[in-house]
Scaffold this motif. Structure first.
Motif, PDB file in Angstrom:
ATOM      1  N   UNK A  95       0.795  -1.228   0.000  1.00 20.38           N
ATOM      2  CA  UNK A  95       0.000   0.000   0.000  1.00 20.38           C
ATOM      3  C   UNK A  95       0.823   1.271   0.000  1.00 20.38           C
ATOM      4  N   UNK A  96       1.871   1.307   0.841  1.00 22.50           N
ATOM      5  CA  UNK A  96       2.620   2.570   0.951  1.00 22.50           C
ATOM      6  C   UNK A  96       3.392   2.900  -0.307  1.00 22.50           C
ATOM      7  N   UNK A  97       3.760   1.886  -1.098  1.00 18.80           N
ATOM      8  CA  UNK A  97       4.419   2.143  -2.383  1.00 18.80           C
ATOM      9  C   UNK A  97       3.411   2.795  -3.338  1.00 18.80           C
ATOM     10  N   UNK A  98       2.180   2.296  -3.314  1.00 21.56           N
ATOM     11  CA  UNK A  98       1.115   2.896  -4.127  1.00 21.56           C
ATOM     12  C   UNK A  98       0.878   4.344  -3.702  1.00 21.56           C
ATOM     13  N   UNK A  99       0.892   4.589  -2.394  1.00 18.54           N
ATOM     14  CA  UNK A  99       0.697   5.956  -1.884  1.00 18.54           C
ATOM     15  C   UNK A  99       1.809   6.882  -2.362  1.00 18.54           C
ATOM     16  N   UNK A 100       3.041   6.420  -2.219  1.00 17.27           N
ATOM     17  CA  UNK A 100       4.185   7.262  -2.581  1.00 17.27           C
ATOM     18  C   UNK A 100       4.124   7.627  -4.065  1.00 17.27           C
ATOM     19  N   UNK A 101       3.830   6.633  -4.900  1.00 15.17           N
ATOM     20  CA  UNK A 101       3.816   6.884  -6.335  1.00 15.17           C
ATOM     21  C   UNK A 101       2.666   7.805  -6.723  1.00 15.17           C
ATOM     22  N   UNK A 102       1.495   7.550  -6.159  1.00 16.29           N
ATOM     23  CA  UNK A 102       0.333   8.368  -6.510  1.00 16.29           C
ATOM     24  C   UNK A 102       0.499   9.798  -6.000  1.00 16.29           C
ATOM     25  N   UNK A 103       0.930   9.967  -4.740  1.00 15.64           N
ATOM     26  CA  UNK A 103       1.050  11.323  -4.191  1.00 15.64           C
ATOM     27  C   UNK A 103       2.180  12.101  -4.854  1.00 15.64           C
ATOM     28  N   UNK A 104       3.316  11.434  -5.147  1.00 15.18           N
ATOM     29  CA  UNK A 104       4.411  12.156  -5.800  1.00 15.18           C
ATOM     30  C   UNK A 104       3.987  12.617  -7.188  1.00 15.18           C
ATOM     31  N   UNK A 105       3.067  11.894  -7.832  1.00 21.58           N
ATOM     32  CA  UNK A 105       2.650  12.258  -9.185  1.00 21.58           C
ATOM     33  C   UNK A 105       1.539  13.296  -9.172  1.00 21.58           C
ATOM     34  N   UNK A 106       0.723  13.306  -8.123  1.00 20.08           N
ATOM     35  CA  UNK A 106      -0.475  14.143  -8.085  1.00 20.08           C
ATOM     36  C   UNK A 106      -0.268  15.467  -7.355  1.00 20.08           C
ATOM     37  N   UNK A 107       0.555  15.457  -6.285  1.00 21.24           N
ATOM     38  CA  UNK A 107       0.601  16.614  -5.385  1.00 21.24           C
ATOM     39  C   UNK A 107       1.747  17.552  -5.724  1.00 21.24           C
ATOM     40  N   UNK A 108       1.492  18.876  -5.590  1.00 25.91           N
ATOM     41  CA  UNK A 108       2.552  19.888  -5.659  1.00 25.91           C
ATOM     42  C   UNK A 108       2.872  20.266  -4.212  1.00 25.91           C
ATOM     43  N   UNK A 109       4.152  20.563  -3.905  1.00 30.90           N
ATOM     44  CA  UNK A 109       4.467  20.989  -2.540  1.00 30.90           C
ATOM     45  C   UNK A 109       3.568  22.160  -2.128  1.00 30.90           C
ATOM     46  N   UNK A 110       3.122  22.141  -0.885  1.00 27.23           N
ATOM     47  CA  UNK A 110       2.268  23.222  -0.388  1.00 27.23           C
ATOM     48  C   UNK A 110       0.788  22.904  -0.496  1.00 27.23           C
ATOM     49  N   UNK A 111       0.429  21.800  -1.163  1.00 28.72           N
ATOM     50  CA  UNK A 111      -1.006  21.509  -1.245  1.00 28.72           C
ATOM     51  C   UNK A 111      -1.496  20.779   0.005  1.00 28.72           C
ATOM     52  N   UNK A 112      -2.817  20.612   0.027  1.00 30.51           N
ATOM     53  CA  UNK A 112      -3.477  20.032   1.194  1.00 30.51           C
ATOM     54  C   UNK A 112      -4.246  18.791   0.758  1.00 30.51           C
ATOM     55  N   UNK A 113      -4.207  17.748   1.587  1.00 30.94           N
ATOM     56  CA  UNK A 113      -5.036  16.564   1.355  1.00 30.94           C
ATOM     57  C   UNK A 113      -5.984  16.425   2.546  1.00 30.94           C
ATOM     58  N   UNK A 114      -7.259  16.216   2.248  1.00 31.61           N
ATOM     59  CA  UNK A 114      -8.271  16.062   3.290  1.00 31.61           C
ATOM     60  C   UNK A 114      -8.706  14.602   3.340  1.00 31.61           C
ATOM     61  N   UNK A 115      -9.081  14.134   4.541  1.00 28.28           N
ATOM     62  CA  UNK A 115      -9.476  12.729   4.673  1.00 28.28           C
ATOM     63  C   UNK A 115     -10.399  12.531   5.868  1.00 28.28           C
ATOM     64  N   UNK A 116     -11.173  11.432   5.837  1.00 28.79           N
ATOM     65  CA  UNK A 116     -11.909  11.054   7.056  1.00 28.79           C
ATOM     66  C   UNK A 116     -10.895  10.777   8.163  1.00 28.79           C
ATOM     67  N   UNK A 117      -9.834  10.052   7.879  1.00 27.44           N
ATOM     68  CA  UNK A 117      -8.644   9.955   8.728  1.00 27.44           C
ATOM     69  C   UNK A 117      -7.547   9.334   7.871  1.00 27.44           C
ATOM     70  N   UNK A 118      -6.392  10.012   7.793  1.00 26.74           N
ATOM     71  CA  UNK A 118      -5.254   9.429   7.080  1.00 26.74           C
ATOM     72  C   UNK A 118      -4.691   8.282   7.915  1.00 26.74           C
ATOM     73  N   UNK A 119      -4.436   7.170   7.284  1.00 28.87           N
ATOM     74  CA  UNK A 119      -3.659   6.100   7.928  1.00 28.87           C
ATOM     75  C   UNK A 119      -2.233   6.635   8.117  1.00 28.87           C
ATOM     76  N   UNK A 275       2.931   5.750 -13.891  1.00 25.03           N
ATOM     77  CA  UNK A 275       3.611   4.623 -14.526  1.00 25.03           C
ATOM     78  C   UNK A 275       5.111   4.905 -14.680  1.00 25.03           C
ATOM     79  N   UNK A 276       5.445   6.146 -15.046  1.00 26.85           N
ATOM     80  CA  UNK A 276       6.867   6.492 -15.196  1.00 26.85           C
ATOM     81  C   UNK A 276       7.607   6.317 -13.872  1.00 26.85           C
ATOM     82  N   UNK A 277       7.011   6.792 -12.801  1.00 29.59           N
ATOM     83  CA  UNK A 277       7.647   6.683 -11.483  1.00 29.59           C
ATOM     84  C   UNK A 277       7.681   5.226 -11.019  1.00 29.59           C
ATOM     85  N   UNK A 278       6.624   4.485 -11.347  1.00 26.95           N
ATOM     86  CA  UNK A 278       6.565   3.064 -10.987  1.00 26.95           C
ATOM     87  C   UNK A 278       7.735   2.319 -11.622  1.00 26.95           C
ATOM     88  N   UNK A 279       7.963   2.579 -12.898  1.00 25.44           N
ATOM     89  CA  UNK A 279       9.033   1.876 -13.616  1.00 25.44           C
ATOM     90  C   UNK A 279      10.393   2.240 -13.024  1.00 25.44           C
TER      91      UNK A 279
END
Ligand SMILES: *Cc1c(COP(=O)(O)O)cnc(C)c1O
Length: 453
Positions: A95-119, A275-279
């Motif tokens: 799971x955490x590898x999926x998180x790292x890849x998705x967040x590194x690809x989606x998020x810009x520094x300084x942004x905010x993520x909202x959640x019911x509760x982050x694991x 996919x690029x980061x995954x590879x």
């Protein structure tokens, strides 16, 4: 009853009280440092600890270990695409590898993520991407004793305020964790998910599922949400995935495998970036750090996990243990979920102050008396003290988690847990607390050394 019988067995270590006392002293009362063969019933985690089925092992034998384009990948991809409805599926080793890849690809520094509760790993990966993780649990989650069925929900009012407020433009994603692991394994209702999805759509913010326990969440929806009684868990799960724009999955939970995970996405551009980061960091896009056999066993596990007979028994065995624990005189976070029970150690040991860790005291006592390993989720995990051991910050609740591995222990194992707790509860006032003698600055619960007070 269990909808399976046992074909392969593994002996569990039976130890004496003297051996356990010795072991506790040797590891400085840190249960993470025990050897697993010193533990009789291991309820430390439900992650990667499940039992494989004969069908999963058979699927594993069919694994195609070609470097690229293996048959295993296509079988895995088709299964996940059918379940989730997402056209882009990327395997990852957990799971955490999926998180790292998705967040590194989606998020810009300084942004905010909202959640019911982050694991905790989800929060860590948001913060590693230079962003802020904000939790918006629903107000019902604060009452440990109430029987409300969907205490894992996000606070929709707070979500609306955040999205429409001054920081609104900085919100880069909303993550719904199903079930809400950081919030005591409580489920999220489909109504809550639908309204969160509407808000996200209106503000142009992607909604992501942290789907580690999607099948357990779906089961609880069919039990407790109006309008879903006649649906199968599989149908509910399919609907949940389709309300979101993508998902991250730790298949070590509801994939019932020892290792595995994936990302699922609707957006082709984001998928290409991932996919690029995954590879570069996990492996080629058709294996993502896994063997072909792992992909096949994960695909089979994802089919088995939504079987109503499997989920009904999992809920039933959790309810069985919950009842034993209540009868023993120990309160739990109500209502009990499927993947774990949370014991209210603060209430059992009112004489132990937070900075002497009542949860840790209960964890150690469970090991000493019954060879049972559990996880403290209280002030040892979340609190802080100054150099002299005086409290600076304590946890809101002093809890101990008994995680329930999938298809591993039977009712008689859990009866042993119930009996052990009963013995502890009878002489609760004689149990003492702990003090820290050595700790590391971050994630201290893993490396901490303690001493009885
Ligand atoms: C376990 C878990 C993760 C992390 O997954 P790993 O496979 O342990 O890396 C993320 N989110 C939730 C909700 C989890 O339970």
């Amino acid at each position: 009853m269990e909808p399976y019988r046992i074909k392969v067995v593994e002996p569990i270590p039976i130890t004496t009280r003297e051996q356990r006392e010795e072991a506790l002293k040797r590891v400085h009362y840190n249960l993470f440092d025990l050897r697993a063969d010193e533990v009789t019933i291991d309820l430390l985690s439900d992650s990667g600890t499940g039992a494989l089925s004969a069908a999963q092992l058979a699927a594993g034998m069919e694994g195609d270990e070609s470097y690229a384009g293996s048959r295993s990948f296509y079988r895995f991809r088709d299964t996940v695409a059918e379940l989730t409805g997402y056209p882009h599926i990327l395997p990852a080793h957990q799971g955490r590898a999926a998180e790292r890849i998705l967040f590194s690809s989606l998020l810009e520094p300084g942004s905010i993520v909202l959640s019911n509760t982050h694991f905790d790993t989800t929060r860590a990966n948001v913060e590693l991407a230079g962003c802020q993780a904000r939790d918006l649990p629903c107000p019902q989650a604060r009452n440990l004793d109430s029987e409300e069925p969907f205490k894992g929900n996000i606070d929709l009012e707070a979500l609306r305020r955040e999205l429409a407020g001054a920081d609104g433009p900085k919100v880069a994603a909303v993550v719904m964790t199903i079930t809400n692991n950081g919030g005591g394994g409580q489920p999220v209702s489909m109504e809550n998910l639908r309204q969160a999805a509407d808000l996200c759509r209106r503000h142009g913010v992607p909604l992501l599922l942290d789907a580690a326990r999607f099948a357990e969440n779906a089961w609880l929806v069919t039990r407790h949400e109006a309008g879903y009684q006649d649906r199968t868990p599989r149908q509910v799960a399919e609907e949940a995935f389709r309300l979101a724009d993508g998902c991250m999955m730790s298949a070590k939970k509801d994939g019932i495998v020892h290792i595995g995970g994936f990302i699922g996405l609707k957006d082709p551009e984001l998928a290409e970036k991932c996919e690029r980061l995954l590879i570069a960091t996990e492996g080629f896009a058709t294996y993502g750090g896994l063997a072909g056999r792992d992909l096949d066993m994960m695909a089979q596990g994802l089919l088995e996990v939504t079987e109503p007979s499997y989920l009904a028994e999992r809920a039933d065995i959790a309810a069985h243990l919950a009842q034993r624990v209540r009868v023993a005189g120990v309160d739990i976070l109500e209502p009990p979920g499927l993947h774990a029970l949370y014991l209210n150690a603060g209430r059992l040991f009112p004489h132990i102050p937070a900075h002497h860790y009542p949860g840790h005291a209960l964890s150690c006592q469970l090991y000493l008396e019954g060879g049972i390993r559990s996880a403290e989720l209280g002030s040892l995990y979340l609190g802080e003290e100054d150099e002299d051991g005086n409290p600076v910050k304590s946890a809101p609740y002093e809890l101990v988690r008994l995680a329930l591995p999938r298809r591993v222990y039977t009712r008689s194992h859990y009866d042993h847990v119930g009996r052990t707790l009963e013995g502890i509860a009878k002489k609760a006032e004689s149990v003492g607390g702990f003090r820290i003698v050595d700790q590391s600055p971050i994630l201290r619960h893993f490396r901490v050394k303690l001493q009885p007070v």
